[in-house]
Scaffold this motif. Structure first.
Motif, PDB file in Angstrom:
ATOM      1  N   ALA A 241       0.841  -1.197   0.000  1.00  0.00           N
ATOM      2  CA  ALA A 241       0.000   0.000   0.000  1.00  0.00           C
ATOM      3  C   ALA A 241       0.877   1.248   0.000  1.00  0.00           C
ATOM      4  O   ALA A 241       1.954   1.255   0.600  1.00  0.00           O
ATOM      5  N   PRO A 242       0.436   2.321  -0.672  1.00  0.00           N
ATOM      6  CA  PRO A 242       1.259   3.545  -0.711  1.00  0.00           C
ATOM      7  C   PRO A 242       1.354   4.178   0.676  1.00  0.00           C
ATOM      8  O   PRO A 242       0.472   3.973   1.518  1.00  0.00           O
ATOM      9  N   PRO A 243       2.453   4.962   0.955  1.00  0.00           N
ATOM     10  CA  PRO A 243       3.497   5.303  -0.031  1.00  0.00           C
ATOM     11  C   PRO A 243       4.557   4.222  -0.185  1.00  0.00           C
ATOM     12  O   PRO A 243       5.047   3.952  -1.263  1.00  0.00           O
ATOM     13  N   ASP A 244       4.961   3.579   0.903  1.00  0.00           N
ATOM     14  CA  ASP A 244       5.987   2.545   0.825  1.00  0.00           C
ATOM     15  C   ASP A 244       5.442   1.183   1.200  1.00  0.00           C
ATOM     16  O   ASP A 244       5.937   0.158   0.734  1.00  0.00           O
ATOM     17  N   GLY A 245       4.402   1.133   1.989  1.00  0.00           N
ATOM     18  CA  GLY A 245       3.806  -0.123   2.375  1.00  0.00           C
ATOM     19  C   GLY A 245       4.641  -0.865   3.392  1.00  0.00           C
ATOM     20  O   GLY A 245       5.832  -0.610   3.553  1.00  0.00           O
ATOM     21  N   PRO A 246       4.035  -1.821   4.088  1.00  0.00           N
ATOM     22  CA  PRO A 246       4.809  -2.572   5.100  1.00  0.00           C
ATOM     23  C   PRO A 246       5.853  -3.491   4.499  1.00  0.00           C
ATOM     24  O   PRO A 246       6.704  -3.997   5.228  1.00  0.00           O
ATOM     25  N   ILE A 247       5.824  -3.735   3.179  1.00  0.00           N
ATOM     26  CA  ILE A 247       6.814  -4.635   2.597  1.00  0.00           C
ATOM     27  C   ILE A 247       8.170  -3.957   2.456  1.00  0.00           C
ATOM     28  O   ILE A 247       9.207  -4.625   2.418  1.00  0.00           O
ATOM     29  N   GLY A 248       8.202  -2.620   2.370  1.00  0.00           N
ATOM     30  CA  GLY A 248       9.467  -1.917   2.185  1.00  0.00           C
ATOM     31  C   GLY A 248      10.467  -2.178   3.293  1.00  0.00           C
ATOM     32  O   GLY A 248      11.619  -2.575   3.018  1.00  0.00           O
ATOM     33  N   PRO A 249      10.117  -2.007   4.573  1.00  0.00           N
ATOM     34  CA  PRO A 249      11.079  -2.323   5.644  1.00  0.00           C
ATOM     35  C   PRO A 249      11.509  -3.784   5.671  1.00  0.00           C
ATOM     36  O   PRO A 249      12.667  -4.089   5.985  1.00  0.00           O
ATOM     37  N   LEU A 250      10.599  -4.707   5.307  1.00  0.00           N
ATOM     38  CA  LEU A 250      10.974  -6.122   5.292  1.00  0.00           C
ATOM     39  C   LEU A 250      12.008  -6.406   4.202  1.00  0.00           C
ATOM     40  O   LEU A 250      12.948  -7.181   4.408  1.00  0.00           O
ATOM     41  N   LEU A 251      11.829  -5.801   3.021  1.00  0.00           N
ATOM     42  CA  LEU A 251      12.806  -5.984   1.951  1.00  0.00           C
ATOM     43  C   LEU A 251      14.168  -5.417   2.354  1.00  0.00           C
ATOM     44  O   LEU A 251      15.216  -5.997   2.024  1.00  0.00           O
ATOM     45  N   ARG A 252      14.164  -4.301   3.073  1.00  0.00           N
ATOM     46  CA  ARG A 252      15.434  -3.731   3.530  1.00  0.00           C
ATOM     47  C   ARG A 252      16.105  -4.632   4.566  1.00  0.00           C
ATOM     48  O   ARG A 252      17.325  -4.789   4.576  1.00  0.00           O
ATOM     49  N   LEU A 253      15.300  -5.241   5.456  1.00  0.00           N
ATOM     50  CA  LEU A 253      15.875  -6.166   6.434  1.00  0.00           C
ATOM     51  C   LEU A 253      16.530  -7.358   5.734  1.00  0.00           C
ATOM     52  O   LEU A 253      17.637  -7.783   6.103  1.00  0.00           O
ATOM     53  N   ALA A 254      15.845  -7.919   4.727  1.00  0.00           N
ATOM     54  CA  ALA A 254      16.423  -9.050   3.999  1.00  0.00           C
ATOM     55  C   ALA A 254      17.686  -8.641   3.261  1.00  0.00           C
ATOM     56  O   ALA A 254      18.681  -9.395   3.226  1.00  0.00           O
ATOM     57  N   ALA A 255      17.693  -7.444   2.666  1.00  0.00           N
ATOM     58  CA  ALA A 255      18.881  -6.971   1.959  1.00  0.00           C
ATOM     59  C   ALA A 255      20.040  -6.738   2.922  1.00  0.00           C
ATOM     60  O   ALA A 255      21.202  -7.075   2.622  1.00  0.00           O
ATOM     61  N   GLU A 256      19.760  -6.165   4.090  1.00  0.00           N
ATOM     62  CA  GLU A 256      20.827  -5.934   5.067  1.00  0.00           C
ATOM     63  C   GLU A 256      21.412  -7.247   5.565  1.00  0.00           C
ATOM     64  O   GLU A 256      22.622  -7.355   5.781  1.00  0.00           O
ATOM     65  N   ARG A 257      20.570  -8.257   5.746  1.00  0.00           N
ATOM     66  CA  ARG A 257      21.094  -9.546   6.215  1.00  0.00           C
ATOM     67  C   ARG A 257      21.951 -10.209   5.139  1.00  0.00           C
ATOM     68  O   ARG A 257      22.957 -10.843   5.429  1.00  0.00           O
ATOM     69  N   GLU A 258      21.577 -10.075   3.854  1.00  0.00           N
ATOM     70  CA  GLU A 258      22.388 -10.642   2.790  1.00  0.00           C
ATOM     71  C   GLU A 258      23.711  -9.915   2.648  1.00  0.00           C
ATOM     72  O   GLU A 258      24.739 -10.526   2.338  1.00  0.00           O
ATOM     73  N   ALA A 259      23.695  -8.588   2.848  1.00  0.00           N
ATOM     74  CA  ALA A 259      24.918  -7.798   2.672  1.00  0.00           C
ATOM     75  C   ALA A 259      25.789  -7.764   3.916  1.00  0.00           C
ATOM     76  O   ALA A 259      26.849  -7.132   3.899  1.00  0.00           O
ATOM     77  N   SER A 260      25.371  -8.428   4.971  1.00  0.00           N
ATOM     78  CA  SER A 260      26.156  -8.355   6.217  1.00  0.00           C
ATOM     79  C   SER A 260      27.501  -9.072   6.105  1.00  0.00           C
ATOM     80  O   SER A 260      28.426  -8.772   6.855  1.00  0.00           O
ATOM     81  N   ASP A 261      27.601 -10.036   5.190  1.00  0.00           N
ATOM     82  CA  ASP A 261      28.853 -10.773   5.043  1.00  0.00           C
ATOM     83  C   ASP A 261      29.793 -10.155   4.023  1.00  0.00           C
ATOM     84  O   ASP A 261      30.852 -10.722   3.744  1.00  0.00           O
ATOM     85  N   ALA A 263      32.546  -7.572   2.285  1.00  0.00           N
ATOM     86  CA  ALA A 263      33.760  -6.933   2.786  1.00  0.00           C
ATOM     87  C   ALA A 263      33.456  -5.496   3.200  1.00  0.00           C
ATOM     88  O   ALA A 263      32.558  -4.856   2.648  1.00  0.00           O
ATOM     89  N   PRO A 264      34.204  -4.951   4.191  1.00  0.00           N
ATOM     90  CA  PRO A 264      33.896  -3.588   4.668  1.00  0.00           C
ATOM     91  C   PRO A 264      33.963  -2.536   3.569  1.00  0.00           C
ATOM     92  O   PRO A 264      33.158  -1.599   3.548  1.00  0.00           O
ATOM     93  N   ASP A 265      34.916  -2.667   2.638  1.00  0.00           N
ATOM     94  CA  ASP A 265      35.043  -1.638   1.610  1.00  0.00           C
ATOM     95  C   ASP A 265      33.970  -1.756   0.535  1.00  0.00           C
ATOM     96  O   ASP A 265      33.828  -0.861  -0.295  1.00  0.00           O
ATOM     97  N   ALA A 266      33.212  -2.869   0.509  1.00  0.00           N
ATOM     98  CA  ALA A 266      32.146  -3.050  -0.486  1.00  0.00           C
ATOM     99  C   ALA A 266      30.787  -3.218   0.169  1.00  0.00           C
ATOM    100  O   ALA A 266      29.847  -3.697  -0.476  1.00  0.00           O
ATOM    101  N   ALA A 267      30.654  -2.805   1.436  1.00  0.00           N
ATOM    102  CA  ALA A 267      29.380  -3.005   2.139  1.00  0.00           C
ATOM    103  C   ALA A 267      28.276  -2.158   1.531  1.00  0.00           C
ATOM    104  O   ALA A 267      27.140  -2.620   1.360  1.00  0.00           O
ATOM    105  N   ALA A 268      28.574  -0.901   1.197  1.00  0.00           N
ATOM    106  CA  ALA A 268      27.540  -0.013   0.651  1.00  0.00           C
ATOM    107  C   ALA A 268      27.052  -0.522  -0.695  1.00  0.00           C
ATOM    108  O   ALA A 268      25.834  -0.557  -0.965  1.00  0.00           O
ATOM    109  N   GLU A 269      28.001  -0.933  -1.562  1.00  0.00           N
ATOM    110  CA  GLU A 269      27.589  -1.434  -2.878  1.00  0.00           C
ATOM    111  C   GLU A 269      26.799  -2.736  -2.752  1.00  0.00           C
ATOM    112  O   GLU A 269      25.804  -2.949  -3.465  1.00  0.00           O
ATOM    113  N   ALA A 270      27.206  -3.610  -1.838  1.00  0.00           N
ATOM    114  CA  ALA A 270      26.487  -4.868  -1.652  1.00  0.00           C
ATOM    115  C   ALA A 270      25.079  -4.629  -1.130  1.00  0.00           C
ATOM    116  O   ALA A 270      24.123  -5.298  -1.556  1.00  0.00           O
ATOM    117  N   LEU A 271      24.917  -3.657  -0.228  1.00  0.00           N
ATOM    118  CA  LEU A 271      23.585  -3.361   0.294  1.00  0.00           C
ATOM    119  C   LEU A 271      22.694  -2.793  -0.791  1.00  0.00           C
ATOM    120  O   LEU A 271      21.516  -3.170  -0.907  1.00  0.00           O
TER     121      LEU A 271
END
Length: 537
Positions: A241-261, A263-271
């Protein structure tokens, strides 16, 4: 299968372009195009099975015993195949020192073999290739229920104040995996279904037995797709549902967990890459079940394709039945004609059969001049003469110049079609009167229950079904009412959901219509002074 090694045998020498000393990243695939490729594949299969059983090294005797009994060759042939596979890079040969008992054993070429990384990768690629070719597509109605259940789980996680990132990630992964399988299997099934529809040379009894099971299968999936698809669409709308809907924070949580591993110098690009990847997956899921202006959903397209496949299958069945009952079929006629040619006693009979079958007579429509006729009378040409040996024919210059020859004669009389026009006008007037009467009988003058629309004649009931179908096709998920007009703009129907209304029953001359109770309002938009027809000539 026999195999004798020689200097020209690929078991002793690799094929041209695939030599053992050449360089190239795809040498482990050379055994697929060489002679005795079946033997090479079986030998590599023995090594793959041994690796699955945690066996690393194999001797030629072990490989020989691991081959199927029906394809087991001599030990020398198997040993030559192992040497060639080692040259291609599929296997690695190491000296076999475990069985040395005397000095002369050191001078014998004894080797043990194991899979190389390149050979193992080639076998994995071939296994994936065989699996993809052998996969049978299917319409997974169970997958629809699983997707709806996973979406309800994701919605419950979205409503929590602080959902667990691991649980969110695993739930989204399960949802994506189930959806990917559904989409891939549906695509493969529709492709195989079209090949089944286009299959005209199949055994009649086999196809007739298969078609009924296939039609039942399609009907069950279409029903499940309509019901489950609407439920999935509602869950997707609620999650996004607009504007971002409850799925937006969940997708960010999944992306952060995938990018947690990362390298430090590529963390931003991986996220950023993980967020884009999860947003793309979610958009693909939405596009599969939700339509947008200008683009229909994949579920709707799949439903339409499955519905179209049913009459196409029935058309194939009709053609097969006509073939069985002996109706004319072009391929059958040509086969029968070929049999007649084969049974003809001589060439003269075959020529007569050819002329009778295809009508390749002399060109009697051509006009020749008097000089040619005089020459033919003076020196007749027999009808059996070949066109190659017969003298040429000079045709009319007019035919050569214009390409047509007009036959002279009396023009055809003009037919009087006044009676036919009068009949068509009367028929159109009668149909217009029936349609006007049906519209008048359907006009409700306000909202009424569906169950109150009783006593409809056939014309009115047929028009009501068309109106009801237009309203249901225009209904959006989550809507409580819908309003639509017919294509000619003469009638409007307004349909409103009636919770707890029960089941509506409408008795007609053709039977009884059952369905959920709704409030319906039908409005006749045609002008009162609209002409009903014209019976003028």
């Amino acid at each position: 299968m026999t195999c004798v090694t020689s200097e020209n045998d690929p078991l002793a020498r690799p094929p041209r372009g695939e030599g053992g000393q050449g360089d190239g990243p795809y040498r482990p695939f050379a055994h697929l195009t060489a002679e005795n490729s079946a033997l090479y594949r079986r030998v590599m299969g023995v090594f793959v099975r041994a690796k699955q059983e945690f066996t690393v090294h194999l001797r030629p005797e072990d490989v020989h015993l691991g081959l199927p009994p029906e394809a087991r060759l001599s030990l020398d042939v198997v040993a030559a195949a192992l040497v060639q596979l080692a040259k291609w890079g599929n296997l690695r040969a190491d000296p076999d020192t475990g069985r040395v008992t005397a000095l002369e054993d050191f001078y014998r070429a004894r080797s043990i073999y194991q899979l190389t990384r390149a050979g193992e990768a080639a076998e994995e690629a071939l296994a994936a290739y065989d699996e993809a070719l052998g996969r049978r597509g299917e319409l997974q109605a169970v997958a629809l229920a699983d997707i709806a259940a996973q979406l309800r789980t994701v919605l419950a996680l979205a409503r929590r104040p602080e959902p667990d990132p691991a649980v969110v990630h695993l739930s989204l992964l399960a949802l994506v995996e189930r959806f990917s399988g559904l989409a891939e299997n549906a695509r493969a099934f529709m492709g195989s279904l079209q090949r089944t529809v286009d299959l005209h040379e199949a055994e009649v009894e086999v196809f007739l037995a298969y078609k009924q099971r296939l039609i039942d299968y399609l009907e069950r999936f279409i029903a499940d797709l309509v019901t489950r698809g609407a439920e999935i669409a509602e869950l997707l709308e609620e999650l996004d549902a607009p504007p971002d809907g409850p799925i937006g924070p969940l997708l960010r949580l999944a992306a952060e967990r995938e990018a947690s591993d990362a390298a430090p110098d590529a963390a931003a690009e991986a996220l950023a890459a993980a967020e884009a990847r999860w947003r793309g997956r979610w958009d693909g899921l939405r596009a599969w079940f939700l339509s947008v202006p200008g683009r229909s959903s994949q579920a709707k397209l799949l439903r339409s394709a499955a519905r179209q496949a049913v009459p196409q299958l029935l058309a194939v069945v009709q053609a097969l039945n006509e073939r069985r009952t002996g109706r004319s079929d072009r391929s059958a006629d040509f086969r029968e004609l070929a049999r007649w040619f084969a049974e003809a006693p001589d060439d003269d009979s075959r020529h007569r059969l050819w002329r009778s079958a295809f009508g390749l007579y002399s060109a009697r429509h051509l006009t020749i001049d008097q000089e040619t006729l005089a020459e033919r009378e003076a020196d007749p040409v027999p009808a059996s003469a070949s066109w190659y040996d017969a003298p040429g024919v000079r045709i009319s210059p007019q035919l050569r110049r214009t390409g047509s020859y007009e036959r002279r004669g009396r023009a055809r009389a003009v037919q009087d079609r006044g009676e036919a026009r009068t009949y068509l006008a009367q028929l159109a007037r009668k149909q217009a009167e029936q349609t006007a009467a049906a519209r008048a009988s359907l006009a409700t003058g306000g909202e009424v229950r569906l169950s109150d629309l009783g006593g409809l004649d056939r014309d009115a009931f047929r028009l009501f079904l068309l109106l009801l179908g237009d309203a249901l096709s225009a209904w959006r998920p989550g809507a409580e009412s819908v309003s639509t007009t017919t294509n000619d703009g003469t009638m409007e129907i307004r349909l409103t959901r009636l919770p707890g209304g029960g089941i509506a029953k409408i008795d007609t001359l053709d039977g009884t219509l059952w369905g959920p109770e709704h409030l319906v309002e039908i409005i006749d938009l045609a002008p009162a002074d609209e002409p009903l027809g014209d019976d003028r000539d």
